[in-house]
Design a protein around this motif. Structure first.
Motif, mmCIF file in Angstrom:
data_model
loop_
_atom_site.group_PDB
_atom_site.id
_atom_site.type_symbol
_atom_site.label_atom_id
_atom_site.label_comp_id
_atom_site.label_asym_id
_atom_site.label_seq_id
_atom_site.Cartn_x
_atom_site.Cartn_y
_atom_site.Cartn_z
ATOM 1 N N MET A 1 0.850 -1.195 0.000
ATOM 2 C CA MET A 1 0.000 0.000 0.000
ATOM 3 C C MET A 1 0.885 1.244 0.000
ATOM 4 O O MET A 1 1.826 1.335 0.796
ATOM 5 C CB MET A 1 -0.884 0.017 1.233
ATOM 6 N N VAL A 2 0.542 2.158 -0.874
ATOM 7 C CA VAL A 2 1.361 3.365 -1.045
ATOM 8 C C VAL A 2 0.649 4.535 -0.383
ATOM 9 O O VAL A 2 -0.555 4.725 -0.575
ATOM 10 C CB VAL A 2 1.560 3.635 -2.553
ATOM 11 N N MET A 3 1.399 5.318 0.404
ATOM 12 C CA MET A 3 0.771 6.436 1.114
ATOM 13 C C MET A 3 1.433 7.757 0.769
ATOM 14 O O MET A 3 2.662 7.855 0.798
ATOM 15 C CB MET A 3 0.867 6.194 2.610
ATOM 16 N N ASP A 4 0.616 8.740 0.471
ATOM 17 C CA ASP A 4 1.175 10.042 0.098
ATOM 18 C C ASP A 4 1.349 10.935 1.327
ATOM 19 O O ASP A 4 1.032 10.535 2.447
ATOM 20 C CB ASP A 4 0.343 10.691 -1.015
ATOM 21 N N GLU A 5 1.836 12.151 1.074
ATOM 22 C CA GLU A 5 2.193 13.071 2.161
ATOM 23 C C GLU A 5 1.028 13.425 3.086
ATOM 24 O O GLU A 5 1.239 13.885 4.204
ATOM 25 C CB GLU A 5 2.762 14.361 1.554
ATOM 26 N N ASP A 6 -0.210 13.221 2.645
ATOM 27 C CA ASP A 6 -1.359 13.573 3.488
ATOM 28 C C ASP A 6 -1.760 12.470 4.464
ATOM 29 O O ASP A 6 -2.712 12.641 5.239
ATOM 30 C CB ASP A 6 -2.588 13.877 2.599
ATOM 31 N N THR A 7 -1.077 11.341 4.416
ATOM 32 C CA THR A 7 -1.508 10.208 5.252
ATOM 33 C C THR A 7 -1.160 10.431 6.720
ATOM 34 O O THR A 7 -0.039 10.824 7.056
ATOM 35 C CB THR A 7 -0.832 8.906 4.760
ATOM 36 N N ASP A 8 -2.145 10.179 7.578
ATOM 37 C CA ASP A 8 -1.951 10.267 9.022
ATOM 38 C C ASP A 8 -1.538 8.871 9.501
ATOM 39 O O ASP A 8 -2.343 7.935 9.492
ATOM 40 C CB ASP A 8 -3.289 10.701 9.651
ATOM 41 N N GLY B 1 2.891 9.018 28.613
ATOM 42 C CA GLY B 1 3.035 7.617 29.059
ATOM 43 C C GLY B 1 2.270 6.640 28.179
ATOM 44 O O GLY B 1 2.473 5.427 28.253
ATOM 45 N N ASP B 2 1.363 7.150 27.318
ATOM 46 C CA ASP B 2 0.573 6.258 26.444
ATOM 47 C C ASP B 2 1.475 5.433 25.516
ATOM 48 O O ASP B 2 1.242 4.244 25.300
ATOM 49 C CB ASP B 2 -0.412 7.068 25.584
ATOM 50 N N ILE B 3 2.482 6.094 24.961
ATOM 51 C CA ILE B 3 3.354 5.380 24.006
ATOM 52 C C ILE B 3 4.056 4.226 24.710
ATOM 53 O O ILE B 3 4.082 3.095 24.205
ATOM 54 C CB ILE B 3 4.386 6.354 23.369
ATOM 55 N N LYS C 1 8.371 3.466 15.226
ATOM 56 C CA LYS C 1 9.807 3.536 14.910
ATOM 57 C C LYS C 1 10.100 4.697 13.952
ATOM 58 O O LYS C 1 11.035 5.461 14.150
ATOM 59 C CB LYS C 1 10.236 2.207 14.287
ATOM 60 N N TYR C 2 9.295 4.803 12.905
ATOM 61 C CA TYR C 2 9.632 5.771 11.849
ATOM 62 C C TYR C 2 8.847 7.084 11.910
ATOM 63 O O TYR C 2 9.230 8.059 11.291
ATOM 64 C CB TYR C 2 9.413 5.126 10.477
ATOM 65 N N PHE C 3 7.706 7.065 12.600
ATOM 66 C CA PHE C 3 6.854 8.270 12.597
ATOM 67 C C PHE C 3 6.438 8.642 14.024
ATOM 68 O O PHE C 3 5.326 9.101 14.260
ATOM 69 C CB PHE C 3 5.615 8.027 11.713
ATOM 70 N N ARG C 4 7.349 8.431 14.959
ATOM 71 C CA ARG C 4 7.032 8.626 16.379
ATOM 72 C C ARG C 4 6.559 10.051 16.680
ATOM 73 O O ARG C 4 5.685 10.281 17.508
ATOM 74 C CB ARG C 4 8.276 8.297 17.211
ATOM 75 N N GLU C 5 7.162 11.004 15.944
ATOM 76 C CA GLU C 5 6.815 12.404 16.234
ATOM 77 C C GLU C 5 5.338 12.678 15.974
ATOM 78 O O GLU C 5 4.731 13.555 16.599
ATOM 79 C CB GLU C 5 7.727 13.385 15.478
ATOM 80 N N GLU C 6 4.713 11.881 15.106
ATOM 81 C CA GLU C 6 3.273 12.094 14.845
ATOM 82 C C GLU C 6 2.447 11.696 16.073
ATOM 83 O O GLU C 6 1.447 12.336 16.399
ATOM 84 C CB GLU C 6 2.819 11.309 13.616
#
Ligand SMILES: Cc1cc2nc3c(=O)[nH]c(=O)nc-3n(C[C@H](O)[C@H](O)[C@H](O)COP(=O)(O)O)c2cc1C
Length: 504
Positions: A408-415, A460-462, A493-498
């Motif tokens: 599955m390919v996701m563009d810049e708008d993907t949450d 603490g959720d993460i 791992k890759y999008f933790r800041e979100e």
């Protein structure tokens, strides 16, 4: 459409002179209905019944191209008349799905006409079962259903298991979200899978086979049933196959529409008529499967690889792919991509080639953000890893295990947080509930993730999610629970800041 062609060929005096074939999926189904005219291989897209008279008159009779039906590249507008010139097809190696454009799946003669069942004849009359097994081991054919386990080793375990009665099974459940390649090859070329299964049964010493497949596709069911009937009529199934002395027949079973019924032990319980619940892994189904008899299960695509290995040999086969992943792989390409469909490429092809050369890139001029392999139990990787090759081990290492091959390919708008929540929502409904870590773990993760998505996440959720994920992976009964957290782990791992932005 077929009726329109039949009528038009008749009225233009071409009935019996033109061979009309209703085929299965060509790959680029998004642009269907597709029509290919041989021998020139002229390719028309989005054909409607009202176009048929013109196609027959202009192209079939007049050898002229109908320009408005020709493929045009969505980005450059460049036209391509022949199938092999279209970028989507040009960069593929369609060893398994390529014949879908040439044969009518309801005709065993079409399959035999392209060399079908020659591999079976070669195995039955030119090779001992041990030699067939050896060839598959040498080919290093790895299972295409998700685990990548070497097929030859699994076959050998079943073959060597002490029980005399053994079974072989096709896993055609294809429950992975976003996966649609198995049904494309099984519907479009059912004899290919059946031939692989019969060869496998011969190597393993099984006289009974099972096809476990989707209940929700009328065409798939119809084509499998017809293929089995034709094989029996032609002496390719039943007693004394082709006079070789080998007996083998196949029974079809349908899934019950739940994801976990594709898991090996659950699938076998389902064939027995019981609830499709997995059992602990220390009992191997290859030794004790259906009715506790040794049962070798392989995915549709794994079986489909077998005839070419026997026909062309392991040496030819191992010349395709990477060191650890041999042959080609079918991929279901979907999401934010220009050309979605079924793609087949040699292992070693980079994800960049699949996304940009074959897939045509991201629509609307948007940027690629992430790629997700393996559905609800898979993982997402960022755009920066796009040069990773298609390879069982390389993809696992970066956190996007291939699974059955849904990309599955996701563009810049993907949450990405919402994406992880989406897969967990799917799994909440699909966990069979037998073991606590999976049943409760998914529910708790989903609750926390939903809060985070609503902007109600807490500090603490993460860490709590990571702890639950560790317990689920360690203690769940089957791979559903063990890997249900993979999309979550990958995005952490890759999008933790979100996640952090949502919480804070
Ligand atoms: C929850 C779950 C669902 C699965 N669904 C499928 C499926 O739909 N098709 C498939 O081939 N394998 C599926 N598998 C993998 C099978 O358990 C098994 O490993 C595979 O069919 C073996 O075939 P292979 O060695 O040819 O890959 C699933 C596994 C799990 C844990």
């Amino acid at each position: 459409m077929i009726a329109a062609f039949e009528k038009e060929l008749e009225s233009q005096g071409l009935a019996g002179k033109v061979d009309l074939r209703a085929t299965g999926c060509h790959g680029l189904c998004e642009l269907g209905p597709n029509v290919v005219i041989y021998p020139e291989e002229i390719y028309y897209v989005h054909v409607k019944p009202e176009d048929v008279a013109e196609i027959v008159k202009e192209t079939v009779q007049g050898k002229k191209v109908v320009d408005r039906l020709v493929y045009s590249d969505p980005a450059s507008g460049e036209k391509a008349v022949h199938l092999s010139e279209i970028p989507f097809y040009k960069y593929q190696s369609r060893n398994l799905i390529g014949n879908n454009t040439r044969i009518n799946p309801s005709s065993i003669d079409d399959y035999i006409g392209i060399g079908g069942y020659a591999a079976l004849a070669k195995a039955l009359f030119g090779m001992k079962p041990e030699q067939v097994l050896d060839e598959v081991k040498k080919a290093n054919l790895r299972g295409r259903g998700g685990g990548g386990f070497p097929a030859g080793l699994k076959w050998e375990t079943t073959r060597n298991a002490p029980e005399k009665e053994k079974y072989v099974i096709v896993n055609g459940h294809e429950g992975e979200p976003g996966a649609f390649m198995d049904r494309a090859v099984f519907t479009g070329n059912p004899h290919l899978v059946l031939e692989g299964l019969i060869i496998g049964a011969y190597a393993i010493g099984a006289h009974q086979g099972f096809i476990y497949t989707r209940h929700d596709s009328k065409l798939l069911k119809q084509n499998i049933d017809r293929a089995l009937k034709q094989a029996r009529e032609n002496g390719l199934l039943g007693e004394n196959i082709l006079g070789s002395g080998f007996d083998f027949d196949v029974e079809v079973h349908f899934d019950v529409g739940i994801f976990v019924s594709g898991e090996s032990s659950a699938l076998m319980r389902s064939i027995e008529g019981k609830n499709p619940e997995p059992r602990p892994k220390y009992i191997r189904t290859s030794v004790s499967g259906i009715w506790d008899k040794p049962s070798n299960l392989n995915n549709v695509e794994t079986w489909a690889n077998v005839p070419q290995i026997i026909e062309k040999g392991a040496e030819w086969y191992t010349g395709i792919g990477t060191e650890s992943s041999k042959g080609t792989k079918m991929i279901s390409l979907s999401g934010n991509i220009v050309n979605s469909g079924v793609v087949e490429v040699p292992f070693g092809t980079t994800l960049r080639q699949i996304i940009f050369d074959i897939g045509g890139g991201i629509p609307g001029g948007k940027k690629l953000k992430a790629l997700h392999f393996g559905g609800a139990m898979g993982g997402s990787i960022p755009e920066s890893l796009i040069d990773t090759p298609l390879d069982f081990d390389a993809l696992k290492k970066v956190g996007a295990p291939m699974g059955a091959g849904a990309l599955m390919v996701m563009d810049e708008d993907t949450d990405m947080v919402e994406m992880a929540r989406f897969f967990l929502t799917f799994l909440t409904n699909e966990s069979c509930g037998k073991c606590v870590p999976c049943r409760e773990g998914i529910q708790q993760l989903l609750k926390i993730l939903t809060d985070i998505c609503k902007g109600e996440g807490k500090k603490g959720d993460i860490e709590t999610m990571e702890e639950i994920a560790d317990v689920m992976s360690a203690a769940s009964l089957c791979s559903l629970g063990k890997t249900a957290t993979d999309p979550l782990r990958g995005t952490l791992k890759y999008f933790r800041e979100e996640y952090e932005t949502n919480i804070h």
